[in-house]
Design a protein around this motif. Structure first.
Motif, mmCIF file in Angstrom:
data_model
loop_
_atom_site.group_PDB
_atom_site.id
_atom_site.type_symbol
_atom_site.label_atom_id
_atom_site.label_comp_id
_atom_site.label_asym_id
_atom_site.label_seq_id
_atom_site.Cartn_x
_atom_site.Cartn_y
_atom_site.Cartn_z
ATOM 1 N N SER A 198 0.769 -1.275 0.325
ATOM 2 C CA SER A 198 -0.509 -0.306 -0.037
ATOM 3 C C SER A 198 0.350 1.410 -0.135
ATOM 4 O O SER A 198 1.963 1.529 1.014
ATOM 5 C CB SER A 198 -1.136 -0.407 1.420
ATOM 6 O OG SER A 198 -0.978 1.555 1.499
ATOM 7 N N SER A 209 -0.207 4.193 0.535
ATOM 8 C CA SER A 209 -0.811 4.641 2.554
ATOM 9 C C SER A 209 0.359 4.321 3.475
ATOM 10 O O SER A 209 0.788 4.840 4.077
ATOM 11 C CB SER A 209 -1.578 5.324 2.228
ATOM 12 O OG SER A 209 -2.402 3.878 2.670
ATOM 13 N N GLU A 210 0.407 3.050 3.574
ATOM 14 C CA GLU A 210 1.476 2.136 4.275
ATOM 15 C C GLU A 210 2.539 1.331 4.411
ATOM 16 O O GLU A 210 3.359 0.403 5.409
ATOM 17 C CB GLU A 210 0.470 0.856 5.200
ATOM 18 C CG GLU A 210 -1.551 1.886 5.364
ATOM 19 C CD GLU A 210 -1.771 1.021 5.981
ATOM 20 O OE1 GLU A 210 -2.290 -0.170 5.536
ATOM 21 O OE2 GLU A 210 -3.419 1.030 6.397
ATOM 22 N N LEU A 255 5.273 1.582 6.906
ATOM 23 C CA LEU A 255 4.914 0.490 7.603
ATOM 24 C C LEU A 255 5.782 -0.660 7.125
ATOM 25 O O LEU A 255 5.820 -1.350 7.141
ATOM 26 C CB LEU A 255 3.684 -0.080 8.485
ATOM 27 C CG LEU A 255 3.092 1.499 8.743
ATOM 28 C CD1 LEU A 255 1.049 1.384 8.830
ATOM 29 C CD2 LEU A 255 3.915 2.931 9.669
ATOM 30 N N GLU A 260 5.120 -3.887 5.373
ATOM 31 C CA GLU A 260 4.113 -4.108 4.380
ATOM 32 C C GLU A 260 4.456 -4.189 2.563
ATOM 33 O O GLU A 260 3.316 -3.571 1.661
ATOM 34 C CB GLU A 260 3.339 -2.223 4.345
ATOM 35 C CG GLU A 260 2.537 -2.008 5.434
ATOM 36 C CD GLU A 260 1.356 -2.661 5.523
ATOM 37 O OE1 GLU A 260 0.578 -3.106 3.935
ATOM 38 O OE2 GLU A 260 0.443 -3.657 6.351
ATOM 39 N N GLY A 303 4.234 -3.871 11.000
ATOM 40 C CA GLY A 303 3.628 -2.921 11.566
ATOM 41 C C GLY A 303 3.748 -1.738 11.814
ATOM 42 O O GLY A 303 2.854 -0.455 11.927
ATOM 43 N N GLN A 304 4.559 -1.042 12.265
ATOM 44 C CA GLN A 304 5.255 -0.199 13.004
ATOM 45 C C GLN A 304 6.039 0.732 12.199
ATOM 46 O O GLN A 304 6.850 -0.204 11.370
ATOM 47 C CB GLN A 304 5.578 0.118 13.947
ATOM 48 C CG GLN A 304 5.506 -1.330 15.334
ATOM 49 C CD GLN A 304 3.780 -0.415 15.918
ATOM 50 O OE1 GLN A 304 4.268 0.950 16.626
ATOM 51 N NE2 GLN A 304 2.732 -1.130 15.635
ATOM 52 N N PRO A 305 6.222 1.653 12.463
ATOM 53 C CA PRO A 305 6.748 3.062 11.205
ATOM 54 C C PRO A 305 7.998 3.152 11.493
ATOM 55 O O PRO A 305 8.360 2.462 12.322
ATOM 56 C CB PRO A 305 6.476 4.569 11.854
ATOM 57 C CG PRO A 305 5.158 4.333 12.712
ATOM 58 C CD PRO A 305 5.243 2.992 13.529
#
Length: 290
Positions: free
Chosen positions: A163, A165-166, A169, A172, A256-258
């Motif tokens: 994605s 937008s993500e 992360l 991803e 899932g974390q930045p």
């Protein structure tokens, strides 16, 4: 290795390259710059026999090959190339068919359309077609051209999902093996229009040895001898160089974390600019300092 072939990798929407227009002649004026100076024109110019070159349009990546293939034939014909046909390979068995392999051996250019790069590699990877393609690229005056999925699949490492937008992360961005025509790079497409810079950042920080290449739409790179890159088309090529990354939290954060990255170097190329993959030096064709 001395590579005789050329790569032309395109970010998609080759103005359009695959024409969405139903009436090509009616819309020709707005595409005039594309016809005269654009990517497909350059493809023909760089090919072994120019307008007489044998070109195979390969629609494997697309789920709508019956629509996509004829658009390329029409576009190339408009530019004077009429020795063009479509190879619609939809099953692995076809990639080992004697007639299909003979057509590949006879080709001066293959043009891989857009679609799903994972579909492309899962059907062609490890087949006789794949082997012959690589042999021709290394040993012959041959062009591998690919737009969108066809471009993303050209390198050894290939982004196939993620994605926009993500994208920064952890976890991803999904990467697998490509067709392996060029090492040391990873390619993303529709780059500016779909805001995919985060995808390339994550791909590069995971292995800073790899140069990230982000291709805008109607924009591409002509790569000769596997090392010399020239920007072609109307838009931008973004390069992400991770060799000077000073720090990151990539291995410290959970999925899932930045992700944090310190000191990631980027370059922006436009038409006629060049970049040397041996020296990592970029030359701006119309530099204000020349």
């Amino acid at each position: 290795m001395n590579i005789r072939g050329k790569l032309i990798i395109i970010g998609g929407a080759v103005d359009k390259g695959s024409f969405t227009e139903t009436n090509l002649d009616r819309n020709a004026p707005k595409n005039l710059n594309f016809f005269e100076e654009g990517i497909l024109k350059r493809l023909i110019k760089e090919s072994k026999l120019k307008e007489l070159s044998r070109i195979e349009v390969i629609t494997t990546a697309s789920k709508i090959p019956k629509e996509i293939g004829p658009e390329y034939v029409k576009a190339l014909s408009y530019l004077g190339a009429n020795n063009v046909d479509i190879l619609d390979i939809v099953r692995r068995e076809q990639a080992m068919d004697a007639e299909v392999l003979a057509r590949l051996r006879a080709a001066d250019v293959v043009m891989f359309t857009g679609g799903d790069q994972l579909r492309l590699t899962s059907i062609l990877g490890g087949t006789q077609f794949d082997d012959i393609l690589r042999e021709k690229y290394i040993n012959e005056d041959f062009i591998y051209a690919g737009t969108s999925a066809g471009a993303a699949a050209a390198s050894s490492s290939m982004i196939y999902q993620g994605s926009s937008s993500e994208a920064l992360l952890k976890g991803e961005v999904k990467i697998t093996s490509g067709l392996g025509l060029i090492d040391g790079v990873i390619i993303d497409t529709h780059f500016v229009q779909r805001g995919r810079i985060g995808r390339l950042f994550q791909a590069v920080v995971g292995n800073p040895k790899v140069l990230g290449i982000g291709l805008g739409e109607d924009t591409g790179l002509l790569i000769t001898n596997g090392r010399q890159m020239e920007a072609i088309g109307s838009g931008l090529v973004i390069l992400v160089d991770g060799r000077e990354v000073k720090d990151t939290n990539l291995t410290q954060v959970e999925l899932g974390q930045p992700i944090s990255i310190n000191h990631l170097v980027t370059h922006v190329m436009s038409k006629n600019d060049t970049f040397d993959l041996d020296t990592f030096k970029m030359t701006i064709k119309s530099s204000q300092y020349v």
